[in-house]
Design an enzyme around this catalytic site. Sequence first.
Site, PDB file in Angstrom:
ATOM      1  N   GLY A  12       0.408  -1.364  -0.170  1.00  0.00           N
ATOM      2  CA  GLY A  12       0.207   0.534  -0.191  1.00  0.00           C
ATOM      3  C   GLY A  12       0.759   1.520   0.367  1.00  0.00           C
ATOM      4  O   GLY A  12       0.452   2.490   0.499  1.00  0.00           O
ATOM      5  N   ARG A  65     -15.501 -14.715  -9.363  1.00  0.00           N
ATOM      6  CA  ARG A  65     -14.847 -14.298  -9.759  1.00  0.00           C
ATOM      7  C   ARG A  65     -16.142 -12.524  -9.885  1.00  0.00           C
ATOM      8  O   ARG A  65     -15.865 -11.807  -9.005  1.00  0.00           O
ATOM      9  CB  ARG A  65     -13.825 -13.825 -10.876  1.00  0.00           C
ATOM     10  N   MET A  90      -3.766  -6.750  -6.632  1.00  0.00           N
ATOM     11  CA  MET A  90      -3.574  -7.918  -8.044  1.00  0.00           C
ATOM     12  C   MET A  90      -4.835  -9.529  -8.642  1.00  0.00           C
ATOM     13  O   MET A  90      -4.292 -10.504  -8.233  1.00  0.00           O
ATOM     14  CB  MET A  90      -1.913  -8.495  -6.628  1.00  0.00           C
ATOM     15  N   ARG A  91      -5.444  -8.115  -8.710  1.00  0.00           N
ATOM     16  CA  ARG A  91      -6.996  -9.296  -9.348  1.00  0.00           C
ATOM     17  C   ARG A  91      -6.896  -8.841 -10.146  1.00  0.00           C
ATOM     18  O   ARG A  91      -7.695  -7.800 -10.781  1.00  0.00           O
ATOM     19  CB  ARG A  91      -7.954  -9.373  -8.225  1.00  0.00           C
ATOM     20  N   LEU A  93      -9.672  -8.058 -13.014  1.00  0.00           N
ATOM     21  CA  LEU A  93     -11.085  -7.365 -13.305  1.00  0.00           C
ATOM     22  C   LEU A  93     -12.032  -8.542 -14.237  1.00  0.00           C
ATOM     23  O   LEU A  93     -11.604  -7.964 -15.120  1.00  0.00           O
ATOM     24  CB  LEU A  93     -11.459  -5.794 -12.436  1.00  0.00           C
ATOM     25  N   ASN A 107      -5.566   2.765 -12.616  1.00  0.00           N
ATOM     26  CA  ASN A 107      -4.749   1.931 -12.037  1.00  0.00           C
ATOM     27  C   ASN A 107      -3.862   2.731 -13.125  1.00  0.00           C
ATOM     28  O   ASN A 107      -3.729   3.729 -12.848  1.00  0.00           O
ATOM     29  CB  ASN A 107      -4.885   1.118 -12.721  1.00  0.00           C
ATOM     30  N   HIS A 109       0.209   1.214 -13.511  1.00  0.00           N
ATOM     31  CA  HIS A 109       1.160   0.199 -13.814  1.00  0.00           C
ATOM     32  C   HIS A 109       2.286   0.595 -13.918  1.00  0.00           C
ATOM     33  O   HIS A 109       2.506   1.614 -14.027  1.00  0.00           O
ATOM     34  CB  HIS A 109       0.483  -0.018 -15.467  1.00  0.00           C
ATOM     35  N   GLU A 142     -11.766  -3.504 -19.966  1.00  0.00           N
ATOM     36  CA  GLU A 142     -11.309  -4.777 -20.076  1.00  0.00           C
ATOM     37  C   GLU A 142     -10.312  -6.271 -20.464  1.00  0.00           C
ATOM     38  O   GLU A 142      -9.747  -6.397 -19.257  1.00  0.00           O
ATOM     39  CB  GLU A 142     -12.703  -5.272 -21.040  1.00  0.00           C
ATOM     40  N   ASP A 145      -3.863  -3.360 -18.043  1.00  0.00           N
ATOM     41  CA  ASP A 145      -3.122  -2.494 -17.850  1.00  0.00           C
ATOM     42  C   ASP A 145      -3.395  -2.345 -19.020  1.00  0.00           C
ATOM     43  O   ASP A 145      -3.206  -1.755 -20.112  1.00  0.00           O
ATOM     44  CB  ASP A 145      -2.152  -3.134 -17.906  1.00  0.00           C
TER      45      ASP A 145
HETATM   46  C1  GAR Z   1       3.044  -1.357  -7.599  1.00  0.00           C
HETATM   47  O1  GAR Z   1       4.641  -0.591  -7.933  1.00  0.00           O
HETATM   48  C2  GAR Z   1       2.208  -0.557  -8.866  1.00  0.00           C
HETATM   49  O2  GAR Z   1       2.365   0.415  -9.562  1.00  0.00           O
HETATM   50  C3  GAR Z   1       2.498  -2.032  -9.495  1.00  0.00           C
HETATM   51  O3  GAR Z   1       2.278  -2.648  -7.435  1.00  0.00           O
HETATM   52  C4  GAR Z   1       2.854  -2.130  -7.020  1.00  0.00           C
HETATM   53  C5  GAR Z   1       2.216  -1.977  -5.568  1.00  0.00           C
HETATM   54  O4  GAR Z   1       3.097  -1.249  -4.628  1.00  0.00           O
HETATM   55  N1  GAR Z   1       0.258  -2.683  -9.362  1.00  0.00           N
HETATM   56  C6  GAR Z   1       0.751  -3.039 -10.647  1.00  0.00           C
HETATM   57  O5  GAR Z   1       1.542  -3.855 -11.182  1.00  0.00           O
HETATM   58  C7  GAR Z   1      -0.804  -3.872 -11.468  1.00  0.00           C
HETATM   59  N2  GAR Z   1      -0.292  -4.490 -12.285  1.00  0.00           N
HETATM   60  P1  GAR Z   1       2.065  -0.621  -3.406  1.00  0.00           P
HETATM   61  O6  GAR Z   1       1.118  -2.069  -2.650  1.00  0.00           O
HETATM   62  O7  GAR Z   1       3.440  -0.413  -2.506  1.00  0.00           O
HETATM   63  O8  GAR Z   1       1.221   0.354  -3.898  1.00  0.00           O
END
Ligand code: GAR
Length: 208
Positions: A12, A65, A90-91, A93, A107, A109, A142, A145
Amino acid sequence: MKKVGVLISGRGSNLQALIDAQARLGAYEIALVVSNVADAGGLARAEAAGIATRMIEHRAFGKDRERFERAIDAILRAAGIEIVALAGFMRVLTPYFVNAWRDKILNIHPSLLPAFPGRDTHARALEAGVKLHGCTVHLVREAVDDGPILGQAAIAVTPEDTPESLAARLLPVEHALYPLCLAAFAGGNVQPAAFPLALNFWVPAKPR
Ligand code: GAR
């Protein structure tokens, strides 16, 4: 002030960045944090900030889901949430949820999309030999990313970089980018020009 629900699965740190910037940016309020993982570090961060939290274990729903997402949807709507921000959720959707919240889910990424959707973005960027890497905030569609890009920030890749060094250098850039994009999207009064990295904002008049 738009009411934002943040979906998390892990530590987070992006959630923390959104929390830390909300008073300064004044365009959104994190009203609820939902995690699908019981010991996600982000839950403690939300609690420390006095933000309501909910835990919805995806495992409790087996392979269904959509039923998992309907539970999340009900919680978000009961809390009066207007915008959903994915922050390390990390699910993947389903079309049901994406379309229920169409043009209202963001989101972040860790790549310069459309390059390197999916996982292991830093290793794949190094393997491809790119000289610029970065992060993208986009509206969720959908496909994984995929979706209209709201903002991107780039970092230079050096010959010494490893996936770990790239991730470590990119993370604070993510933390700078996401709140600005969320605030711009929420209709706030942000000044992207003041930001030291190349940023590009696309605020949808009529999203595709
Ligand atoms: C972050 O680097 C975010 O960009 C990535 O997960 C990490 C979460 O870190 N997201 C993805 O890969 C989504 N496809 P955090 O929990 O410390 O924010």
